[in-house]
Design an enzyme around this catalytic site. Sequence first.
Site, short mmCIF file in Angstrom:
data_model
loop_
_atom_site.label_atom_id
_atom_site.label_comp_id
_atom_site.label_asym_id
_atom_site.label_seq_id
_atom_site.Cartn_x
_atom_site.Cartn_y
_atom_site.Cartn_z
N GLY A 38 1.01 -1.19 -0.06
CA GLY A 38 -0.02 -0.10 -0.06
C GLY A 38 1.11 1.40 0.12
O GLY A 38 2.20 1.11 0.12
N THR A 39 0.28 2.49 0.03
CA THR A 39 1.21 3.49 -0.59
C THR A 39 1.19 4.89 0.41
O THR A 39 1.93 4.92 1.39
CB THR A 39 1.03 4.04 -2.16
OG1 THR A 39 0.24 2.74 -2.42
CG2 THR A 39 2.43 4.08 -2.54
N THR A 40 0.35 5.91 -0.01
CA THR A 40 0.59 7.14 1.03
C THR A 40 -0.72 7.40 1.63
O THR A 40 -1.68 7.35 1.25
CB THR A 40 0.66 8.27 0.03
OG1 THR A 40 1.71 8.15 -0.97
CG2 THR A 40 0.92 9.77 0.61
N GLY A 174 4.34 5.43 4.25
CA GLY A 174 4.04 4.76 2.87
C GLY A 174 5.08 5.48 2.00
O GLY A 174 5.73 6.37 2.46
#
Lengths: 262, 272
Positions: A38-40, A174
């Site tokens: 997953g990311t930000t 993230g």
Amino acid sequence: MGMEGDFLQLLKERGYQFSAPASGLEAQPAEAAEITKGTTILAMKYRDGVLVAGDRRATAGNMVMYDRTDKVLEIDRHSVMAIAGVPATAYEMVRILEHSFKYYRRTQLQELSFEGKLRAVAKLLKDNVAAALAGTGAVVPVFAGYDFEQGAAKIYFYDILGAEFEGVEYAVSGSGSPTIRGILHYLNTWSDRPLSALPEEDAIVQALRLLTSAAEFDSATGGVNRDLNLYPIVKLITEAGIQTTPANRLQSLFEAKVARHV
Amino acid sequence: MFEEPYRWVEAVGNRRQYLDEQFQQGSPVVALSYADGILLLTVSRGTPKLYEIYDRIGLGGMGHPADLEKLRFNLLEMAHVEGFNRSPSDVTGSRMVKYGLAPVIKQAFEEVYKAPFIVKILLAELGTKAERDAFLTINYDGTFEESKGGAAIASTPAIQADVIGSLRKQAELAAASLSQAADTALRAWAIGSLAQRIEKVDDEDHKESMRPSSASSPDATAIESHLRETLADKTIECAVLERTAPGSSKYRALKAEEINNLLLPSLNRIPK
């Protein structure tokens, strides 16, 4: 009998094991495994409480796995965990926490304290260290919620080993977070007012701008996809509970105050 | 000691008699479906008798508090482990009672060397639609009943039937507001509680039961004076399972202030 109201303990007694790294994977470097990540995500204080937001992209190596991921997850009526890292582990953590807080409330006939909830997150991360180091299960969450004892909404962030830190004004996690961490610091320090003084609408606009900036520099962050009407998840936590900002509101704010600048 | 079968039957019979006596002092529990969900009501002195079991399941109990706690924990463990391992929608009252609770209670009841559970339990389960609301009652011997619309537990099956009968008399219950539902439930509770008191007096006088049949159920004045008397030193306990409540947990215990506001119109009608 579960007089302690500890759901994870109960699960373990029934043979459940959270986070066991498969022995074959231990030798593999994290990059080689190409696991979904997953990311930000970001959380920031605003005038009425805390805003938590996250983009919607999940990637595995260079591949986009999914563009509709929900990384800002409600654990109960007053707490939210935003996740960065391996979603499989993160979703399992959220499921455990959700059941743990309910189980505690229903057995002990009182809410688990905010501090107790923070400890529960840290404990899961600690149990997960082996998988995190093996590269198959690293999760770096941001936990936010309303603390009724203190009468304030609060933000906490963690490292993969389970150390807990308070994000007094904001917290990020993230792969896209280094980009926006600097912006948040700048905004909070040199704007005409600190983040915690922003009214709801301004806070949402800033969140959209920040996630759009993260997507600009980080290929693993999704940003906004206007063609598909895909917007980040933005949740607001106040004393009254959690409120999810509907997509049409995000859309009109994006058109009016974000889109013209990109 | 029980090598001859009739001795065992006799021992179980004695147990029944002993247990029946234990519930005479207890407070009935009433549950019913109304427009927005399910209401549970009882009148208690101190120890709560209504509990949250799972997202859509509430419990009302009669009997010994320690036994009730033990079985409540059993239910909570069952529900949460099942809800985690499968999914919250797989946690149903019917499965928990049939395969979880009833066998445990029955076994304790029939093992005459050991102490039985002194409990009667009512489970109310909120369906996704009103017609799927379900009620389950379990007796101290492990027998259970499922019903729709409403349910009650009281000291004897006959009184229980009277209480449920009074709920059934109320037409349009399914469309009732929370305050109408609370009023109906409180009156049904009073019918049960009054019948228990009469039965107890009869028992103490060693007379044949003189309890009036449901044809001549107590009149409104008798119910109201009984309510006035009991509410002087006991408190009404109410909980709801609300279909439209936000989030996954639908159970909510009503605060004293809210209960007063809800029942104010009906309590005011009781002459001081």
